[in-house]
Scaffold this motif. Structure first.
Motif, short mmCIF file in Angstrom:
data_model
loop_
_atom_site.label_atom_id
_atom_site.label_comp_id
_atom_site.label_asym_id
_atom_site.label_seq_id
_atom_site.Cartn_x
_atom_site.Cartn_y
_atom_site.Cartn_z
N TYR A 112 0.83 -1.21 0.00
CA TYR A 112 0.00 0.00 0.00
C TYR A 112 0.87 1.26 0.00
CZ TYR A 112 -2.89 3.63 2.22
OH TYR A 112 -3.52 4.80 2.53
N CYS A 113 1.91 1.25 0.81
CA CYS A 113 2.81 2.41 0.91
C CYS A 113 3.53 2.65 -0.41
CB CYS A 113 3.80 2.18 2.05
SG CYS A 113 4.69 3.66 2.59
N GLU A 114 3.99 1.58 -1.05
CA GLU A 114 4.68 1.73 -2.34
C GLU A 114 3.72 2.24 -3.41
OE1 GLU A 114 6.91 -1.65 -3.63
OE2 GLU A 114 8.32 -1.53 -1.94
N LYS A 115 2.47 1.79 -3.38
CA LYS A 115 1.49 2.28 -4.35
C LYS A 115 1.25 3.78 -4.17
CE LYS A 115 -1.05 -2.00 -5.24
NZ LYS A 115 -2.36 -2.71 -5.12
N ASP A 116 1.23 4.24 -2.92
CA ASP A 116 1.08 5.67 -2.66
C ASP A 116 2.28 6.45 -3.20
OD1 ASP A 116 -1.38 5.50 -1.53
OD2 ASP A 116 -0.76 6.02 0.50
N THR A 117 3.47 5.90 -3.02
CA THR A 117 4.67 6.55 -3.53
C THR A 117 4.64 6.66 -5.05
OG1 THR A 117 5.97 5.72 -1.65
CG2 THR A 117 7.20 6.43 -3.59
N ILE A 118 4.22 5.59 -5.68
CA ILE A 118 4.08 5.61 -7.15
C ILE A 118 3.04 6.65 -7.57
CG2 ILE A 118 3.33 4.25 -9.15
CD1 ILE A 118 4.44 1.76 -7.60
N ALA A 119 1.94 6.72 -6.82
CA ALA A 119 0.89 7.69 -7.14
C ALA A 119 1.41 9.12 -7.04
CB ALA A 119 -0.31 7.49 -6.21
N VAL A 120 2.24 9.39 -6.04
CA VAL A 120 2.83 10.74 -5.91
C VAL A 120 3.66 11.07 -7.15
CG1 VAL A 120 4.43 12.19 -4.58
CG2 VAL A 120 2.83 10.68 -3.39
N ALA A 121 4.46 10.11 -7.59
CA ALA A 121 5.28 10.33 -8.79
C ALA A 121 4.39 10.53 -10.02
CB ALA A 121 6.22 9.15 -9.00
N GLN A 122 3.31 9.77 -10.11
CA GLN A 122 2.40 9.90 -11.25
C GLN A 122 1.75 11.29 -11.28
OE1 GLN A 122 2.71 7.61 -13.43
NE2 GLN A 122 1.64 5.70 -12.96
N ILE A 123 1.34 11.77 -10.12
CA ILE A 123 0.75 13.11 -10.03
C ILE A 123 1.77 14.17 -10.45
CG2 ILE A 123 -0.09 14.87 -8.41
CD1 ILE A 123 -1.38 12.54 -6.83
N PHE A 124 3.00 13.99 -10.00
CA PHE A 124 4.04 14.95 -10.37
C PHE A 124 4.26 14.96 -11.88
CE2 PHE A 124 8.37 16.61 -10.76
CZ PHE A 124 8.31 17.71 -9.92
N LEU A 125 4.24 13.80 -12.49
CA LEU A 125 4.38 13.73 -13.95
C LEU A 125 3.23 14.47 -14.64
CD1 LEU A 125 5.49 10.00 -14.44
CD2 LEU A 125 6.91 12.05 -14.75
N ARG A 126 2.01 14.26 -14.16
CA ARG A 126 0.84 14.93 -14.77
C ARG A 126 0.95 16.44 -14.60
NH1 ARG A 126 -2.64 15.37 -16.99
NH2 ARG A 126 -4.69 14.67 -16.34
N LEU A 127 1.43 16.90 -13.45
CA LEU A 127 1.58 18.34 -13.23
C LEU A 127 2.64 18.95 -14.15
CD1 LEU A 127 1.42 18.42 -9.32
CD2 LEU A 127 -0.31 19.28 -10.89
#
Length: 237
Positions: free
Chosen positions: A208-223
């Protein structure tokens, strides 16, 4: 402008926390009284300090870290990968290992840390738990005397606000509106305490924690206006 930042200089991270003991009754009388005082303004009128104790992990003075997951980009001319790894187990070991990572691989002024609500939660929580565990704070977390523009932290929540400080946008909501796969497909933050203490399933928490970390990176890419990561580009170490 975030498009000018080198992705390889950013360490993305997320932490998971739980109350320092499983039960309120496991605290000594002094700590119980301190929790009663600390939580009285957050509790509903009919809630006791013991009722509210399952949420104690939110506060570094009454909680502990059970997992820190990190992720970083490796980019070549013809490929892009995002590598994730996690520190879990004894809290002191988690913090020492994370400190070693910062000091050996992310200790240059160009390096940045990035989390979702990291400036309000993850970064200060880690620093406080290091002090409580008698661990010297690494330079990337030591903000004493630094001017705002000298703080080496990025925050996707802050970036999404665009100067608006009136609202909080959760990671789950932001991934949804940005078309990013949700990291909340098994458990969410409210269930971490139960999964840790009652089910003893640290592996689920790490995932779960790793998925959240990946999600943060994904959001940063979209921004940034970049394409999000595909499953083939994500490597778990």
């Amino acid at each position: 402008m975030i498009r000018k930042l080198n992705l390889e200089n950013i360490l993305f991270l997320d932490i998971e926390t739980v109350p320092e003991t499983q039960y309120f009754s496991d605290l000594d009388e002094t700590k119980q009284a301190l929790w009663d005082h600390k939580s009285k303004y957050q509790r509903q009128a009919d809630e006791t300090a013991e009722d509210f104790y399952e949420r104690a992990g939110i506060w570094a003075e009454f909680g502990k870290i059970v997992c820190i997951s990190v992720g970083y980009f490796k980019i070549t001319e013809d490929s892009r990968t995002f590598r994730t790894t996690s520190f879990f187990g004894d809290e002191t070991t988690i913090l020492e290992d994370f400190k070693t990572l910062l000091n050996t691989h992310f200790n240059h002024p160009k390096h940045l840390l990035c989390g979702h609500n990291g400036k309000e939660f993850d970064f200060p929580y880690i620093a406080r738990r290091m002090i409580i565990n008698d661990i010297e704070i690494p330079e990337k977390l030591n903000l004493f005397g630094k001017k705002p523009w000298e703080v080496p932290h990025l925050d996707t929540l802050e970036l999404w606000k665009f100067g608006d400080y009136k609202t909080y946008t959760s990671l789950k909501l932001l991934t949804n509106v940005l078309g990013i796969p949700s990291p909340k497909d098994d458990i969410d933050g409210s269930e971490v305490c139960r999964v840790f203490y009652e089910e003893n399933e640290i592996d689920r928490i790490v995932t779960y924690c790793e998925k959240d970390t990946i999600a943060v990176a994904q959001i940063f890419l979209r921004l940034r206006g970049d394409a999000i990561l595909t499953n083939d580009e994500i490597i778990h170490i």
